[in-house]
Design an enzyme around this catalytic site. Structure first.
Site, PDB file in Angstrom:
ATOM      1  CD  GLU A   1      -0.054  28.032  -3.387  1.00 17.53           C
ATOM      2  OE1 GLU A   1       0.821  27.402  -2.530  1.00 17.53           O
ATOM      3  OE2 GLU A   1       0.233  28.933  -3.898  1.00 17.53           O
TER       4      GLU A   1
ATOM      5  CB  ALA B   1      10.565  40.383  32.744  1.00 15.84           C
TER       6      ALA B   1
ATOM      7  N   GLY C   1      18.183  46.555  27.602  1.00 14.67           N
ATOM      8  CA  GLY C   1      17.332  47.204  28.761  1.00 14.67           C
ATOM      9  C   GLY C   1      16.468  48.214  28.594  1.00 14.67           C
TER      10      GLY C   1
ATOM     11  CG  LEU D   1      13.189  47.904  25.819  1.00 16.66           C
ATOM     12  CD1 LEU D   1      12.926  47.443  27.116  1.00 16.66           C
ATOM     13  CD2 LEU D   1      12.459  47.198  24.779  1.00 16.66           C
TER      14      LEU D   1
HETATM   15  N1  LIG Z   1      13.562  42.737  33.057  1.00 21.44           N
HETATM   16  C1  LIG Z   1      13.872  42.601  31.699  1.00 21.44           C
HETATM   17  O1  LIG Z   1      13.241  42.363  31.047  1.00 21.44           O
HETATM   18  C2  LIG Z   1      15.117  43.229  31.342  1.00 21.44           C
HETATM   19  C3  LIG Z   1      15.735  42.873  29.990  1.00 21.44           C
HETATM   20  C4  LIG Z   1      16.981  43.413  29.553  1.00 21.44           C
HETATM   21  C5  LIG Z   1      17.803  43.988  30.510  1.00 21.44           C
HETATM   22  N2  LIG Z   1      17.330  44.327  31.898  1.00 21.44           N
HETATM   23  C6  LIG Z   1      18.037  45.113  32.979  1.00 21.44           C
HETATM   24  O2  LIG Z   1      18.283  46.397  32.501  1.00 21.44           O
HETATM   25  C7  LIG Z   1      19.426  47.091  32.853  1.00 21.44           C
HETATM   26  C8  LIG Z   1      20.042  47.519  31.827  1.00 21.44           C
HETATM   27  O3  LIG Z   1      19.218  48.463  31.205  1.00 21.44           O
HETATM   28  P1  LIG Z   1      19.769  49.982  30.790  1.00 21.44           P
HETATM   29  O4  LIG Z   1      18.829  50.780  30.494  1.00 21.44           O
HETATM   30  O5  LIG Z   1      20.627  50.418  31.866  1.00 21.44           O
HETATM   31  O6  LIG Z   1      20.939  49.691  29.616  1.00 21.44           O
HETATM   32  P2  LIG Z   1      20.762  48.957  28.175  1.00 21.44           P
HETATM   33  O7  LIG Z   1      19.514  49.302  27.728  1.00 21.44           O
HETATM   34  O8  LIG Z   1      21.084  47.429  28.271  1.00 21.44           O
HETATM   35  O9  LIG Z   1      21.948  49.365  27.385  1.00 21.44           O
HETATM   36  C9  LIG Z   1      21.978  50.874  27.233  1.00 21.44           C
HETATM   37  C10 LIG Z   1      23.460  51.497  26.336  1.00 21.44           C
HETATM   38  O10 LIG Z   1      23.254  50.568  25.027  1.00 21.44           O
HETATM   39  C11 LIG Z   1      23.795  51.330  24.191  1.00 21.44           C
HETATM   40  N3  LIG Z   1      22.665  51.523  23.174  1.00 21.44           N
HETATM   41  C12 LIG Z   1      21.382  51.171  23.103  1.00 21.44           C
HETATM   42  N4  LIG Z   1      20.681  51.473  22.268  1.00 21.44           N
HETATM   43  C13 LIG Z   1      21.463  52.403  21.385  1.00 21.44           C
HETATM   44  C14 LIG Z   1      21.572  53.101  20.087  1.00 21.44           C
HETATM   45  N5  LIG Z   1      20.323  53.210  19.865  1.00 21.44           N
HETATM   46  N6  LIG Z   1      22.536  53.776  19.770  1.00 21.44           N
HETATM   47  C15 LIG Z   1      23.907  53.661  20.466  1.00 21.44           C
HETATM   48  N7  LIG Z   1      23.944  53.059  21.615  1.00 21.44           N
HETATM   49  C16 LIG Z   1      22.844  52.268  22.130  1.00 21.44           C
HETATM   50  C17 LIG Z   1      23.887  52.764  24.753  1.00 21.44           C
HETATM   51  O11 LIG Z   1      25.513  52.740  25.156  1.00 21.44           O
HETATM   52  P3  LIG Z   1      26.666  53.744  25.344  1.00 21.44           P
HETATM   53  O12 LIG Z   1      26.556  53.849  26.721  1.00 21.44           O
HETATM   54  O13 LIG Z   1      27.842  52.980  24.723  1.00 21.44           O
HETATM   55  O14 LIG Z   1      26.035  54.841  24.392  1.00 21.44           O
HETATM   56  C18 LIG Z   1      23.290  52.670  26.129  1.00 21.44           C
HETATM   57  O15 LIG Z   1      23.652  53.426  26.956  1.00 21.44           O
HETATM   58  C19 LIG Z   1      20.259  45.734  33.487  1.00 21.44           C
HETATM   59  O16 LIG Z   1      20.179  45.670  34.461  1.00 21.44           O
HETATM   60  C20 LIG Z   1      19.427  44.482  33.024  1.00 21.44           C
HETATM   61  O17 LIG Z   1      19.383  43.446  33.832  1.00 21.44           O
HETATM   62  C21 LIG Z   1      16.116  43.640  32.215  1.00 21.44           C
END
Ligand SMILES: NC(=O)c1ccc[n+]([C@@H]2O[C@H](COP(=O)([O-])OP(=O)(O)OC[C@H]3O[C@@H](n4cnc5c(N)ncnc54)[C@H](OP(=O)(O)O)[C@@H]3O)[C@@H](O)[C@H]2O)c1
Length: 345
Positions: free
Chosen positions: A55, A161, A287, A291
């Site tokens: 404003e 992605a 990852g 999510l």
């Molecule tokens: N294409 C894309 O857009 C994209 C983006 C990001 C990542 N990535 C890929 O995704 C892969 C990793 O994904 P991911 O599913 O294996 O693992 P992540 O989601 O990266 O990590 C998961 C870990 O994070 C911790 N965590 C997450 N949320 C939590 C919560 N609410 N409370 C407590 N701990 C939590 C836990 O660790 P603890 O084991 O300690 O419990 C869980 O096991 C990689 O290969 C990466 O390159 C791709």
């Protein structure tokens, strides 16, 4: 003034307000138009956190000829004029002092201590006030600000992605590249309009992401990672000191480490931390597991998915999220970019 003219001027306020995106948080995006039946006399918007409100900028932009018509003009503004001393004096007082006779407002202030006070002040001074014009469009514009104040948590965008066959990553030790240079720049643009970004532990350790906004202008966003056991090596990009960063863990509480109770509700503690730090928007970048933990609790407001051009056959599957209201679908370099809002429950 016809209802169509009023809607046009209010939508012009939205356009102006949007120019402050990425610069005004935690303040709202606000635009202001001063107009008569014959057209716009002046306009302004809130440009920078701590700077003059919309404003005031619109009033300051009036020419002497425009100022002489102020008594016949209507001031359009998409958020209720403030009535209290913050970083700047109250806008309601300035409007009254300038002799404004009519004000049209879209949304009222969500803060219960402030809501309605600016409008009351104007009405008490004899200003004719109309409120509630295009409220849902105004809410959408300031969705981060309203979500933060109404739900006491940041506005959450899930973003990832995936490959053409639906994987976030292949089963290789090295991360794969899904985005093109162009879509990377668009991702950086999204980052530049939000205040914080989060990754899970495996992404932190495997990808060593920098989570910068190098390819787009804007304030650096706050980087967040979950790292229960504090395993991030000192060489991690997130520990390079280049921008605000917090690593949530169960052991240390010295910056940038933030201790959380991992036997409790980690997401709730994390969101409370962001609320306390006045962070109004969060991108959850992955990852898949991170999510998923937000998705199962319905803790998100928007989703943005890029589908790349290459398939990888196997790997970390992209999350499954109920489709909501599609906002935009676009194609760049053959990559499909879809963004949608969460379906209303
Ligand atoms: N294409 C894309 O857009 C994209 C983006 C990001 C990542 N990535 C890929 O995704 C892969 C990793 O994904 P991911 O599913 O294996 O693992 P992540 O989601 O990266 O990590 C998961 C870990 O994070 C911790 N965590 C997450 N949320 C939590 C919560 N609410 N409370 C407590 N701990 C939590 C836990 O660790 P603890 O084991 O300690 O419990 C869980 O096991 C990689 O290969 C990466 O390159 C791709």
């Amino acid at each position: 003034m016809t209802p169509e003219q009023k809607a046009t001027y209010m939508r012009r306020c939205f356009q102006l307000a949007r120019l402050g995106e990425g610069r005004v948080a935690p303040n709202p995006l606000v635009g202001c138009v001063i107009a008569t039946d014959d057209g716009i006399l002046s306009e302004g918007y809130h440009r920078q956190f701590g700077g003059a409100h919309a404003e005031v900028n619109a009033l300051n932009a009036l020419t002497p000829a425009g100022r002489s018509q102020l008594g016949d003009a209507t001031v359009f503004v998409n958020l209720e004029p403030c009535s209290h001393y913050g970083k700047t004096p109250p806008c309601a007082d300035r409007l009254i002092a300038e002799g404004v006779r009519r004000v049209v407002v879209c949304n009222t202030d969500p803060n219960p201590q402030v809501s309605g006070r600016g409008l009351r002040k104007l009405r008490d001074a004899g200003v004719q006030v109309e409120e509630g014009l295009l409220t849902s469009e105004g809410w959408e514009l300031n969705r981060r600000f309203f979500t933060y104040h109404e739900l006491k948590r940041p506005y959450i965008t899930l973003k990832w992605a995936e490959t053409a066959d639906g994987y976030l990553d292949a089963d290789d030790p090295k991360p794969i590249r899904i985005s093109s240079d162009l879509t990377k720049a668009l991702v950086h643009k999204l980052r530049a309009t939000e205040q914080a970004i989060l990754v899970g532990t495996r992404t932190l350790l495997k990808d060593n992401p920098s989570l910068h906004t190098r390819r787009y202008y804007g304030a650096p966003l706050t980087r967040l990672a979950i790292d229960r056991n504090g395993r991030a090596p000192l060489s991690s990009h997130l520990l390079d000191g280049s921008q605000p960063t917090f690593l949530f863990n169960s052991r240390r509480d010295d910056a940038p480490w933030v201790r959380l109770d991992f036997d409790g509700d980690v997401i709730q503690q994390l969101l409370q931390f962001l609320y306390d730090h006045r962070i109004q928007s969060l991108i959850v970048e992955g990852g898949a597991e991170t999510l998923r933990r937000f998705i199962v609790r319905g803790l998100y407001d928007a989703v943005q998915v890029e589908t790349g051009v290459y398939a990888c056959g196997k790997g970390t599957q992209a999350p499954d999220v109920p489709l909501g209201t599609a906002l935009r679908t676009a194609c760049y370099d053959g990559h499909r970019m879809v963004s949608f809002r969460k379906m209303k429950q």
